[in-house]
Design a protein around this motif. Structure first.
Motif, PDB file in Angstrom:
ATOM      1  N   TRP A  66      12.541  -1.094 -19.777  1.00  0.00           N
ATOM      2  CA  TRP A  66      13.643  -1.263 -18.834  1.00  0.00           C
ATOM      3  C   TRP A  66      13.507  -2.606 -18.139  1.00  0.00           C
ATOM      4  O   TRP A  66      12.404  -3.052 -17.843  1.00  0.00           O
ATOM      5  N   VAL A  67      14.638  -3.244 -17.852  1.00  0.00           N
ATOM      6  CA  VAL A  67      14.620  -4.499 -17.108  1.00  0.00           C
ATOM      7  C   VAL A  67      15.439  -4.339 -15.835  1.00  0.00           C
ATOM      8  O   VAL A  67      16.486  -3.684 -15.821  1.00  0.00           O
ATOM      9  N   ARG A  68      14.935  -4.914 -14.762  1.00  0.00           N
ATOM     10  CA  ARG A  68      15.661  -4.935 -13.497  1.00  0.00           C
ATOM     11  C   ARG A  68      16.743  -6.013 -13.553  1.00  0.00           C
ATOM     12  O   ARG A  68      16.766  -6.842 -14.462  1.00  0.00           O
ATOM     13  N   GLN A  69      17.600  -6.009 -12.545  1.00  0.00           N
ATOM     14  CA  GLN A  69      18.571  -7.091 -12.397  1.00  0.00           C
ATOM     15  C   GLN A  69      18.410  -7.696 -11.010  1.00  0.00           C
ATOM     16  O   GLN A  69      18.372  -6.976 -10.013  1.00  0.00           O
ATOM     17  N   ARG A  70      18.303  -9.015 -10.975  1.00  0.00           N
ATOM     18  CA  ARG A  70      18.172  -9.736  -9.714  1.00  0.00           C
ATOM     19  C   ARG A  70      19.167 -10.893  -9.694  1.00  0.00           C
ATOM     20  O   ARG A  70      19.224 -11.677 -10.650  1.00  0.00           O
ATOM     21  N   HIS A  71      19.951 -10.996  -8.640  1.00  0.00           N
ATOM     22  CA  HIS A  71      20.922 -12.077  -8.517  1.00  0.00           C
ATOM     23  C   HIS A  71      20.416 -13.124  -7.539  1.00  0.00           C
ATOM     24  O   HIS A  71      19.897 -12.794  -6.465  1.00  0.00           O
ATOM     25  N   LEU A  72      20.546 -14.383  -7.917  1.00  0.00           N
ATOM     26  CA  LEU A  72      20.140 -15.530  -7.096  1.00  0.00           C
ATOM     27  C   LEU A  72      18.651 -15.473  -6.763  1.00  0.00           C
ATOM     28  O   LEU A  72      18.209 -15.957  -5.721  1.00  0.00           O
ATOM     29  N   GLN A  73      17.866 -14.857  -7.659  1.00  0.00           N
ATOM     30  CA  GLN A  73      16.410 -14.823  -7.548  1.00  0.00           C
ATOM     31  C   GLN A  73      15.822 -15.247  -8.884  1.00  0.00           C
ATOM     32  O   GLN A  73      16.551 -15.485  -9.852  1.00  0.00           O
ATOM     33  N   HIS A  74      14.496 -15.321  -8.930  1.00  0.00           N
ATOM     34  CA  HIS A  74      13.841 -15.770 -10.158  1.00  0.00           C
ATOM     35  C   HIS A  74      13.402 -14.573 -10.997  1.00  0.00           C
ATOM     36  O   HIS A  74      12.240 -14.425 -11.379  1.00  0.00           O
ATOM     37  N   GLY A  75      14.381 -13.717 -11.256  1.00  0.00           N
ATOM     38  CA  GLY A  75      14.218 -12.569 -12.126  1.00  0.00           C
ATOM     39  C   GLY A  75      15.481 -12.432 -12.944  1.00  0.00           C
ATOM     40  O   GLY A  75      16.458 -13.170 -12.739  1.00  0.00           O
ATOM     41  N   ILE A  76      15.507 -11.483 -13.859  1.00  0.00           N
ATOM     42  CA  ILE A  76      16.622 -11.370 -14.806  1.00  0.00           C
ATOM     43  C   ILE A  76      17.940 -11.159 -14.076  1.00  0.00           C
ATOM     44  O   ILE A  76      18.117 -10.192 -13.346  1.00  0.00           O
ATOM     45  N   SER A  77      18.882 -12.072 -14.295  1.00  0.00           N
ATOM     46  CA  SER A  77      20.202 -11.933 -13.694  1.00  0.00           C
ATOM     47  C   SER A  77      21.193 -11.326 -14.682  1.00  0.00           C
ATOM     48  O   SER A  77      22.238 -10.806 -14.275  1.00  0.00           O
ATOM     49  N   SER A  78      20.871 -11.390 -15.962  1.00  0.00           N
ATOM     50  CA  SER A  78      21.772 -10.881 -16.996  1.00  0.00           C
ATOM     51  C   SER A  78      21.001  -9.948 -17.937  1.00  0.00           C
ATOM     52  O   SER A  78      20.656 -10.333 -19.064  1.00  0.00           O
ATOM     53  N   PRO A  79      20.716  -8.734 -17.488  1.00  0.00           N
ATOM     54  CA  PRO A  79      19.917  -7.826 -18.319  1.00  0.00           C
ATOM     55  C   PRO A  79      20.567  -7.485 -19.648  1.00  0.00           C
ATOM     56  O   PRO A  79      19.881  -7.284 -20.647  1.00  0.00           O
ATOM     57  N   VAL A  80      21.897  -7.420 -19.683  1.00  0.00           N
ATOM     58  CA  VAL A  80      22.568  -7.080 -20.930  1.00  0.00           C
ATOM     59  C   VAL A  80      22.324  -8.179 -21.966  1.00  0.00           C
ATOM     60  O   VAL A  80      22.092  -7.887 -23.147  1.00  0.00           O
ATOM     61  N   ALA A  81      22.356  -9.433 -21.542  1.00  0.00           N
ATOM     62  CA  ALA A  81      22.087 -10.532 -22.470  1.00  0.00           C
ATOM     63  C   ALA A  81      20.640 -10.503 -22.955  1.00  0.00           C
ATOM     64  O   ALA A  81      20.357 -10.716 -24.143  1.00  0.00           O
ATOM     65  N   VAL A  82      19.703 -10.237 -22.054  1.00  0.00           N
ATOM     66  CA  VAL A  82      18.294 -10.166 -22.441  1.00  0.00           C
ATOM     67  C   VAL A  82      18.065  -9.026 -23.425  1.00  0.00           C
ATOM     68  O   VAL A  82      17.362  -9.177 -24.435  1.00  0.00           O
TER      69      VAL A  82
END
Length: 340
Positions: free
Chosen positions: A46-62
């Motif tokens: 599972w991947v989290r989603q983070r906006h405007l941070q240094h984590g995955i912003s687009s989990p669907v793309a990943v």
């Protein structure tokens, strides 16, 4: 003491941390971790989603990339906040990734007003920020589309192009693999009423108790009481779990310091929302297993998505994932990947 429900599905969750100046490196490491998870026998990643941070912003793309590097492991999002999404477009993306994965996508979602909305609203919804609906109606819209409901009143052929009345591609079964990330009783009830699966994490709201484990256990009981499937309704628990069996002395010291720094927030509800955090579980696999077997919430689940700490390095994650799969999970009753 043993669990009432031996562990049948083993998962892990990552934030996908990356260096702002080398985002490709962090994203590649996330994909390598998902590949490793499949090799170790994990049932889900599972991947989290983070906006405007240094984590995955687009989990669907990943996860679209992960579909091409794995063959068996289920791929999930935990969670996509629908307040920042257009359900129509998200449904198209989710269905596309599900098709690419061969039916392995497990979308995790939540609703609510986006974090720091007054700051991002002008960029997100420049013309409609004051009129956007952040209620569960967004979930209803997404589920309607994933279930093949009408998306357009126009269908047929126009010139040489044909148009469908429902989202394309349509992926049968995807709607049944939608999970809801709930922290409070009202969200739990809503998820159950919609027939969704439940993601319960290391964060809950202290509405009826000040003890994290008792609150989480009550959420799981309530969910199954209200869900059409009753005791067969799927629930996944996501605590921060860090076994140290094969860790170096330096790693063990760093893991312990990380957990100790986060411990004060677990002692009482935080803020006006009365948020409760679970203590991180750090130590030898046998000790963690004993603590989980005594956890009233864990005793009610048979699948987990253990969360990896946010700020560790890739080699740390390799050690933690390996110890979870090879040392901790067997002590929890897990015998290997669940049948497809």
């Amino acid at each position: 003491m043993t669990s009432d429900r031996p562990l049948t599905r083993l998962g892990f969750l990552t934030i996908g941390l990356f260096d702002e100046h080398d985002p490709a490196g962090g994203h590649e490491n996330t994909l390598r971790m998902i590949e490793l998870g499949e090799q170790l026998g994990f049932d889900s990643a599972w991947v989290r989603q983070r906006h405007l941070q240094h984590g995955i912003s687009s989990p669907v793309a990943v996860l679209a990339a992960a579909t091409q590097r794995t063959r068996r492991i289920a791929l999930g999002t935990a969670v996509i906040p629908l307040g920042l999404e257009n359900p129509f477009r998200l449904a198209e993306d989710l269905a596309t990734v599900d098709v690419l994965s061969g039916g392995r996508l497990n979308p995790g979602i939540s609703v609510g007003r986006p974090t720091h909305f007054k700051h991002i609203g002008p960029s997100l919804y420049p013309d409609t920020a004051d009129r956007e609906d952040f209620t569960h109606a967004r979930v209803d819209r997404l589920l309607h589309l994933l279930r093949g409901g009408t998306a357009s009143t126009f269908t047929g052929t126009e010139g040489i192009e044909t148009y469908s009345e429902r989202i394309q591609p349509y992926s049968p079964g995807l709607a049944g693999r939608v999970w809801y990330g709930a922290a409070g009783l009202s969200s739990v009830a809503r998820a159950a009423g919609q027939g969704l699966n439940l993601l319960t994490s290391s964060v809950v709201r202290a509405e009826e108790d000040d003890d994290f484990a008792r609150v989480q256990a009550s959420h799981i009981r309530r969910f199954r009481e209200l869900h059409p499937l009753g005791e067969r309704a799927r629930v996944s628990q996501g605590l921060v779990v860090v076994p140290t069996d094969t860790a170096t002395a330096e790693q063990r010291a760093r893991y312990a310091a990380y957990a100790e720094a986060r411990l004060p927030r677990t002692r009482e509800p935080q803020g006006p929302g009365r948020i409760l955090f679970s203590p991180d579980l750090v130590g030898p696999a046998a000790e963690i297993a004993d603590r989980l077997h005594g956890d009233p919430a864990f005793r009610q689940v048979d699948e987990v998505a253990f969360a990896l700490p946010f700020t560790f390095g890739y080699e740390d994650y390799v050690q933690i994932l390996t110890d979870i799969a090879e040392r901790l999970a067997p002590l929890l009753g897990w015998t290997g990947p669940a049948p497809a």
